[in-house]
Write an enzyme that holds these catalytic residues in place. Structure first.
Site, PDB file in Angstrom:
ATOM      1  N   CYS A 178       6.169  -7.123   7.203  1.00 13.78           N
ATOM      2  CA  CYS A 178       7.325  -6.695   7.998  1.00 13.78           C
ATOM      3  C   CYS A 178       7.764  -7.879   8.849  1.00 13.78           C
ATOM      4  O   CYS A 178       6.916  -8.585   9.397  1.00 13.78           O
ATOM      5  CB  CYS A 178       6.932  -5.518   8.895  1.00 13.78           C
ATOM      6  SG  CYS A 178       8.333  -4.805   9.790  1.00 13.78           S
ATOM      7  N   GLU A 195       0.823  -1.197   0.000  1.00 13.57           N
ATOM      8  CA  GLU A 195       0.000   0.000   0.000  1.00 13.57           C
ATOM      9  C   GLU A 195       0.866   1.261   0.000  1.00 13.57           C
ATOM     10  O   GLU A 195       1.959   1.298   0.565  1.00 13.57           O
ATOM     11  CB  GLU A 195      -0.940  -0.023   1.205  1.00 13.57           C
ATOM     12  CG  GLU A 195      -1.973  -1.125   1.026  1.00 13.57           C
ATOM     13  CD  GLU A 195      -3.000  -1.199   2.138  1.00 13.57           C
ATOM     14  OE1 GLU A 195      -4.157  -1.493   1.818  1.00 13.57           O
ATOM     15  OE2 GLU A 195      -2.663  -0.961   3.297  1.00 13.57           O
ATOM     16  N   CYS A 238      -1.518   5.786   9.733  1.00  5.15           N
ATOM     17  CA  CYS A 238      -0.285   5.105  10.157  1.00  5.15           C
ATOM     18  C   CYS A 238      -0.580   3.787  10.823  1.00  5.15           C
ATOM     19  O   CYS A 238      -1.393   3.727  11.740  1.00  5.15           O
ATOM     20  CB  CYS A 238       0.385   5.856  11.294  1.00  5.15           C
ATOM     21  SG  CYS A 238       1.200   7.280  10.897  1.00  5.15           S
ATOM     22  N   CYS A 294       0.986  -2.634  15.656  1.00  5.04           N
ATOM     23  CA  CYS A 294       1.038  -2.307  14.216  1.00  5.04           C
ATOM     24  C   CYS A 294       0.379  -3.397  13.386  1.00  5.04           C
ATOM     25  O   CYS A 294       0.712  -4.577  13.512  1.00  5.04           O
ATOM     26  CB  CYS A 294       2.499  -2.123  13.794  1.00  5.04           C
ATOM     27  SG  CYS A 294       2.698  -1.919  12.024  1.00  5.04           S
ATOM     28  N   CYS A 305       3.518   8.439   1.421  1.00  7.13           N
ATOM     29  CA  CYS A 305       4.000   7.448   2.388  1.00  7.13           C
ATOM     30  C   CYS A 305       4.199   6.141   1.628  1.00  7.13           C
ATOM     31  O   CYS A 305       3.245   5.565   1.120  1.00  7.13           O
ATOM     32  CB  CYS A 305       2.945   7.304   3.490  1.00  7.13           C
ATOM     33  SG  CYS A 305       3.383   6.073   4.705  1.00  7.13           S
ATOM     34  N   CYS A 362       5.896  -5.434  15.923  1.00  7.95           N
ATOM     35  CA  CYS A 362       5.462  -4.435  16.902  1.00  7.95           C
ATOM     36  C   CYS A 362       3.982  -4.705  17.203  1.00  7.95           C
ATOM     37  O   CYS A 362       3.181  -4.861  16.280  1.00  7.95           O
ATOM     38  CB  CYS A 362       5.673  -3.035  16.351  1.00  7.95           C
ATOM     39  SG  CYS A 362       7.392  -2.769  15.894  1.00  7.95           S
TER      40      CYS A 362
HETATM   41  N1  SAH Z   1       8.857   0.165  10.121  1.00  6.67           N
HETATM   42  C1  SAH Z   1       9.097   1.527  10.269  1.00  6.67           C
HETATM   43  C2  SAH Z   1       8.254   2.398   9.366  1.00  6.67           C
HETATM   44  C3  SAH Z   1       6.788   2.045   9.215  1.00  6.67           C
HETATM   45  S1  SAH Z   1       5.688   2.379  10.513  1.00  6.67           S
HETATM   46  C4  SAH Z   1       8.942   1.949  11.697  1.00  6.67           C
HETATM   47  O1  SAH Z   1       8.429   1.173  12.492  1.00  6.67           O
HETATM   48  O2  SAH Z   1       9.364   3.052  12.041  1.00  6.67           O
HETATM   49  C5  SAH Z   1       5.465   4.157  10.541  1.00  6.67           C
HETATM   50  C6  SAH Z   1       5.057   4.671  11.925  1.00  6.67           C
HETATM   51  O3  SAH Z   1       3.709   4.315  12.281  1.00  6.67           O
HETATM   52  C7  SAH Z   1       5.941   4.099  13.025  1.00  6.67           C
HETATM   53  O4  SAH Z   1       6.301   5.077  13.942  1.00  6.67           O
HETATM   54  C8  SAH Z   1       5.020   3.106  13.660  1.00  6.67           C
HETATM   55  O5  SAH Z   1       5.446   2.799  14.947  1.00  6.67           O
HETATM   56  C9  SAH Z   1       3.693   3.818  13.595  1.00  6.67           C
HETATM   57  N2  SAH Z   1       2.540   2.946  13.795  1.00  6.67           N
HETATM   58  C10 SAH Z   1       2.443   1.635  13.523  1.00  6.67           C
HETATM   59  N3  SAH Z   1       1.213   1.175  13.849  1.00  6.67           N
HETATM   60  C11 SAH Z   1       0.507   2.227  14.312  1.00  6.67           C
HETATM   61  C12 SAH Z   1      -0.843   2.397  14.770  1.00  6.67           C
HETATM   62  N4  SAH Z   1      -1.702   1.388  14.762  1.00  6.67           N
HETATM   63  N5  SAH Z   1      -1.219   3.624  15.158  1.00  6.67           N
HETATM   64  C13 SAH Z   1      -0.363   4.665  15.105  1.00  6.67           C
HETATM   65  N6  SAH Z   1       0.915   4.564  14.674  1.00  6.67           N
HETATM   66  C14 SAH Z   1       1.347   3.357  14.283  1.00  6.67           C
HETATM   67 FE1  SF4 Z   2       7.316  -3.234  11.144  1.00  8.80          FE
HETATM   68 FE2  SF4 Z   2       5.074  -2.040  11.940  1.00  8.80          FE
HETATM   69 FE3  SF4 Z   2       7.083  -2.379  13.657  1.00  8.80          FE
HETATM   70 FE4  SF4 Z   2       7.330  -0.594  11.657  1.00  8.80          FE
HETATM   71  S1  SF4 Z   2       5.864  -0.491  13.352  1.00  8.80           S
HETATM   72  S2  SF4 Z   2       8.846  -2.128  12.336  1.00  8.80           S
HETATM   73  S3  SF4 Z   2       6.165  -1.664  10.032  1.00  8.80           S
HETATM   74  S4  SF4 Z   2       5.883  -4.026  12.677  1.00  8.80           S
END
Ligand code: SAH
Ligand code: SF4
Length: 391
Positions: A135, A115, A368, A142, A128, A139
């Site tokens: 991934c 996406e 995000c 996420c 973005c 996390c």
């Molecule tokens: N993998 C990278 C970049 C992608 S995520 C990283 O983790 O930095 C981009 C941002 O969105 C990151 O700061 C991530 O922690 C945040 N993010 C992920 N899931 C989210 C959610 N459900 N609500 C708000 N922010 C989120």
């Molecule tokens: Fe991967 Fe989501 Fe963690 Fe970013 S926030 S490193 S996309 S699992």
């Protein structure tokens, strides 16, 4: 199977040149394009000039057909068309949110999908982009982290996302038209699906192409790479890409960060902060963005805010507070607006900018952390997600 065994994913890397068929010119560095042209019979003496011409057609004018490259001889164009292709990811669906945010689902080799989100603002627009399908990191807040299927995107597939967005926005220059300095797509953030620093070379090569002054020509200050904290690659990001850096920080103790951003078990907060203290010196970037997702009752107390300010002391920083974006089955809730404001105030009074990110495109699941290809076949169960979150 041991329930505590870590979930591992295989990351496939697709070679640039597939064994058969024409080679894609998109995603090649200038040197790689030169080598490819020489291998196809271009005289060495002329190769650099030919790269310059083809580069401008592809990346400045957005041309996709060799026959339109009118400053090249006809038979040379025919040779190019036989040997090479100019191939971008294919847009499968395009959704437009009530707030103007656009979300594209694009298909890449192997039938995988990622996406891409375009966020318009009054005097600029941010794209973005994704660096991986899914991934490997998990996390717990996420959505992308719940996706099992993972492969690294090629440089072509990464810069290709910028190009398909420019196509959709109608933003390639028109010959003879007055130069318009305001751009619809003025900024890139590597904040889509995937961990960009686990796909370093391809991300670097793609961003070099996006920055090249004779093509898309975006300044390194308008590109932000977000990482969960792959410590050994952070200094390399400064040296080899030089873009702005955002860190998914999200917690102020190792205990909580281990649960939210499991890569913290490998590179804990102290190691991460050590490498960040060096970053601005190397890249000349003004400030590092600390991203901090606001999770109700998990990381959003006044003590957290005070600890955060202490931890980043001495680092030129701004703190971007992200209200948690919920997704189906998510094990957390968004902090209340009052809590977020209180948290922001503490940081602000300590002397740091503390903007609260406004969720965009929520109605099309484009905010995000909500990204995840709808067609992916296997997904983790709710129980697995909860277990990894330590709930
Ligand atoms: N993998 C990278 C970049 C992608 S995520 C990283 O983790 O930095 C981009 C941002 O969105 C990151 O700061 C991530 O922690 C945040 N993010 C992920 N899931 C989210 C959610 N459900 N609500 C708000 N922010 C989120
Ligand atoms: Fe991967 Fe989501 Fe963690 Fe970013 S926030 S490193 S996309 S699992």
């Amino acid at each position: 199977m041991d329930a505590k065994a870590p979930i591992t994913h295989d990351v496939l890397t697709i070679p640039r040149k597939l064994p058969e068929g024409p080679q894609n010119l998109i995603g090649l560095s200038r040197d790689q394009m030169r080598d490819a042209l020489i291998a196809a019979g271009t005289k060495e003496k002329q190769a650099k000039m030919r790269v310059g011409q083809i580069w401008q057609w592809i990346y400045h004018w957005g041309v996709r057909d060799f026959s339109e490259m009118t400053n090249l001889a006809k038979d040379y164009r025919a040779m190019l068309a036989e040997t090479f292709v100019i191939e971008l990811p294919q847009v499968v669906t395009r959704q437009v949110s009530e707030d103007g945010t656009r979300k594209y689902l694009v298909r890449i080799a192997g039938g995988h999908e990622v996406e891409v989100v375009y966020i318009p603002e009054t005097d600029r627009g941010t794209l973005c982009i994704s660096s991986q399908v899914g991934c490997t990191l998990t996390c717990s807040f996420c959505h992308t982290g719940t996706q099992k299927l993972v492969r690294n995107l090629t440089a072509a597939e990464i810069v290709g996302q910028v190009m398909v967005a420019r196509d959709d926005l109608g933003e390639w220059p028109v010959p003879g038209a007055p130069k318009d300095e305001t751009r619809l797509l003025s900024n890139i953030v590597l904040m889509g699906m995937g961990e960009p620093l686990y796909n370093f070379e391809n991300v670097r090569d793609a961003m070099k192409i996006a920055m090249d002054p004779e093509g898309i020509s975006l300044s390194r200050r308008r590109i932000t790479l977000s990482t969960s904290g792959v410590v050994p690659e952070i200094a390399r990001t400064a040296q080899e890409i030089g873009c702005q850096l955002a860190i998914s920080f999200h917690a102020t103790t190792d205990d909580v960060r281990d649960r939210l951003v499991p890569i913290n078990k490998r590179w804990p907060i102290a190691d991460l902060l050590d490498v960040l203290r060096e970053y601005p010196k190397v890249s000349n970037s003004e400030r590092i963005t600390f991203e901090y997702v606001m999770l109700d009752g998990v990381n959003d107390s006044d003590e957290d805010a005070h600890r955060l300010v202490k931890l980043i002391d001495g680092i030129p920083a701004k703190i971007n507070l992200i209200p948690f974006n919920e997704w189906p089955g998510a094990p957390y809730k968004r902090s209340s607006n009052n809590r977020i404001r209180k948290f922001a105030d503490i940081i602000y009074h300590a002397g740091y900018a503390s903007p609260i990110r406004k969720p965009r495109g929520e109605d099309i699941m484009a905010a995000c952390g909500q990204l995840k290809s709808a067609t992916e076949r296997s997904r983790k169960s709710k129980a697995q997600i909860a277990q990894e979150a330590g709930l």
